[in-house]
Design an enzyme around this catalytic site. Structure first.
Site, PDB file in Angstrom:
ATOM      1  N   HIS A  44       0.836  -1.207   0.000  1.00 42.53           N
ATOM      2  CA  HIS A  44       0.000   0.000   0.000  1.00 42.53           C
ATOM      3  C   HIS A  44       0.872   1.258   0.000  1.00 42.53           C
ATOM      4  CE1 HIS A  44      -2.910  -2.898   2.062  1.00 42.53           C
ATOM      5  NE2 HIS A  44      -3.617  -2.455   1.042  1.00 42.53           N
ATOM      6  N   SER A  53       0.538  -8.631   0.998  1.00 40.09           N
ATOM      7  CA  SER A  53      -0.924  -8.678   0.944  1.00 40.09           C
ATOM      8  C   SER A  53      -1.473  -8.673   2.364  1.00 40.09           C
ATOM      9  CB  SER A  53      -1.375  -9.967   0.239  1.00 40.09           C
ATOM     10  OG  SER A  53      -2.739 -10.211   0.499  1.00 40.09           O
ATOM     11  N   SER A  54      -2.624  -8.025   2.533  1.00 33.13           N
ATOM     12  CA  SER A  54      -3.252  -8.005   3.869  1.00 33.13           C
ATOM     13  C   SER A  54      -3.599  -9.417   4.322  1.00 33.13           C
ATOM     14  CB  SER A  54      -4.526  -7.158   3.837  1.00 33.13           C
ATOM     15  OG  SER A  54      -4.235  -5.888   3.329  1.00 33.13           O
ATOM     16  N   ARG A  55      -3.841 -10.304   3.363  1.00 32.01           N
ATOM     17  CA  ARG A  55      -4.239 -11.675   3.720  1.00 32.01           C
ATOM     18  C   ARG A  55      -3.046 -12.545   4.124  1.00 32.01           C
ATOM     19  NH1 ARG A  55      -8.446 -10.678  -0.245  1.00 32.01           N
ATOM     20  NH2 ARG A  55     -10.480 -11.004   0.730  1.00 32.01           N
TER      21      ARG A  55
HETATM   22  P1  AMP Z   1      -6.516  -3.807  -0.737  1.00 36.14           P
HETATM   23  O1  AMP Z   1      -6.393  -3.094   0.567  1.00 36.14           O
HETATM   24  O2  AMP Z   1      -6.043  -5.223  -0.681  1.00 36.14           O
HETATM   25  O3  AMP Z   1      -7.869  -3.654  -1.381  1.00 36.14           O
HETATM   26  O4  AMP Z   1      -5.506  -3.092  -1.724  1.00 36.14           O
HETATM   27  C1  AMP Z   1      -5.566  -1.712  -1.943  1.00 36.14           C
HETATM   28  C2  AMP Z   1      -4.672  -1.351  -3.089  1.00 36.14           C
HETATM   29  O5  AMP Z   1      -3.332  -1.719  -2.780  1.00 36.14           O
HETATM   30  C3  AMP Z   1      -5.041  -2.086  -4.395  1.00 36.14           C
HETATM   31  O6  AMP Z   1      -4.934  -1.179  -5.476  1.00 36.14           O
HETATM   32  C4  AMP Z   1      -4.004  -3.172  -4.467  1.00 36.14           C
HETATM   33  O7  AMP Z   1      -3.740  -3.580  -5.788  1.00 36.14           O
HETATM   34  C5  AMP Z   1      -2.806  -2.474  -3.857  1.00 36.14           C
HETATM   35  N1  AMP Z   1      -1.836  -3.457  -3.373  1.00 36.14           N
HETATM   36  C6  AMP Z   1      -2.056  -4.450  -2.482  1.00 36.14           C
HETATM   37  N2  AMP Z   1      -0.942  -5.198  -2.327  1.00 36.14           N
HETATM   38  C7  AMP Z   1       0.001  -4.665  -3.139  1.00 36.14           C
HETATM   39  C8  AMP Z   1       1.351  -4.995  -3.440  1.00 36.14           C
HETATM   40  N3  AMP Z   1       1.974  -6.027  -2.874  1.00 36.14           N
HETATM   41  N4  AMP Z   1       2.026  -4.211  -4.327  1.00 36.14           N
HETATM   42  C9  AMP Z   1       1.399  -3.159  -4.913  1.00 36.14           C
HETATM   43  N5  AMP Z   1       0.133  -2.797  -4.672  1.00 36.14           N
HETATM   44  C10 AMP Z   1      -0.562  -3.542  -3.801  1.00 36.14           C
END
Ligand code: AMP
Length: 283
Positions: free
Chosen positions: A37, A186-188
């Site tokens: 993020h 990743s959050s997961r």
């Molecule tokens: P999320 O909180 O998972 O919905 O992600 C929010 C944003 O962060 C989305 O545009 C994702 O594609 C981006 N994002 C999440 N993980 C990554 C990562 N490892 N590298 C780049 N962008 C990310």
């Protein structure tokens, strides 16, 4: 850094910036923020006068039986991470009631791109994403919005939505951020057991093998796919949901010899966690 939790207030805050010709950079997230993020935040800070990060675990993009209830909600830690990163101007963290009152029913869909690939294993997911992003765009009215290439199908769908609806925003794609072991942040990832975390390396390893073969001259999509799939199948904890070699623009499958820029999209279940990864290759 200001935390704002309702739609009316963020609109009021941002109005004067827009009036004074300031550019607004917007990073939509579901929180549980990590270095991935922060790549988006960094790009937003470089390219905008005012930066807004939204944190909203959007119930509409979770399918039946998915992890909506247990999805990590870590607002305080998220604010600390952003603060330590030099801060942003606004964190917009609306409530579900404010975003989705009971009588809210308007749909926003990009049917063809939302029903393929990850849309097959997660029916309704991308419809939930476009619905919330359209709404967030209307609330924040950003100059630029930043999305990760990790979620490549999502990025493609958002670009299409913006084009089709003539939304006045520039969508900026930000390259994937990987941890030291090659696993995409990743959050997961917090749900991975230590064994699964090691197993999760196989996603990037398989993409690197495909990239190497491609750069050494292998242009047959079936052969490249087989190289990647075999690698993932060598990991007993990993179960492939999607492994596709696609035209980077249309997300249509590339069969036979590769003559255009491609993207390899991966969705793999490791333990009980769905992990996404992606590799773009220029022809
Ligand atoms: P999320 O909180 O998972 O919905 O992600 C929010 C944003 O962060 C989305 O545009 C994702 O594609 C981006 N994002 C999440 N993980 C990554 C990562 N490892 N590298 C780049 N962008 C990310």
């Amino acid at each position: 850094m200001q935390l704002i939790t309702n739609i009316k207030n963020i609109r009021e805050e941002l109005r004067s910036f827009r009036y004074n010709g300031k550019t607004i950079g917007f990073v939509p997230t579901m929180g549980c923020l990590h270095q991935g993020h922060l790549q988006l935040v960094e790009a937003a800070k470089k390219q905008s006068d005012v930066v807004v990060v939204s944190i909203f675990v959007n119930p509409k993009q979770f399918c039946e039986g998915e992890d909506y209830e247990i999805y990590p909600r870590t607002l305080e830690a998220d604010m600390k991470l952003l603060e330590d990163f030099g801060g942003v101007d606004y964190i917009f963290a609306p409530t579900v009631e404010d975003m989705w009152p009971e009588d809210n029913e308007t749909l926003v869909m990009v049917p063809s791109l939302s029903s393929i690939l990850i849309g097959i294993t997660r029916p309704g997911h991308f419809e939930g994403v476009t619905r919330v992003v359209a709404k967030l765009f209307n609330i924040v009215q950003p100059t630029k919005a930043f999305f990760g290439e990790k979620d490549f199908q999502q990025l493609t769908i958002i670009r299409r939505m913006v084009k089709d609806l003539d939304i006045d925003v520039e969508v900026v794609g930000v390259p994937i951020y990987r941890e030291e072991d090659g696993v995409a942040a990743s959050s997961r990832n917090v749900f991975l057991s230590p064994e699964d975390r090691i197993a999760a390396r196989v996603l990037n390893q398989s993409l690197l093998m495909v990239e190497k073969a491609f750069k050494e001259g292998e242009k047959d999509s079936q052969k490249l796919k087989q190289i990647g799939i075999s690698k993932i199948e060598s990991e007993p904890r990993a179960k492939i949901e999607t492994f596709e070699i696609l035209d980077a623009m249309s997300l249509q499958e590339v069969k036979g010899t590769i003559t255009k820029n491609i993207v390899i999209l991966l969705s793999v279940e490791v333990g009980s966690v769905r992990l996404l990864d992606q590799l773009s290759l220029e022809c």
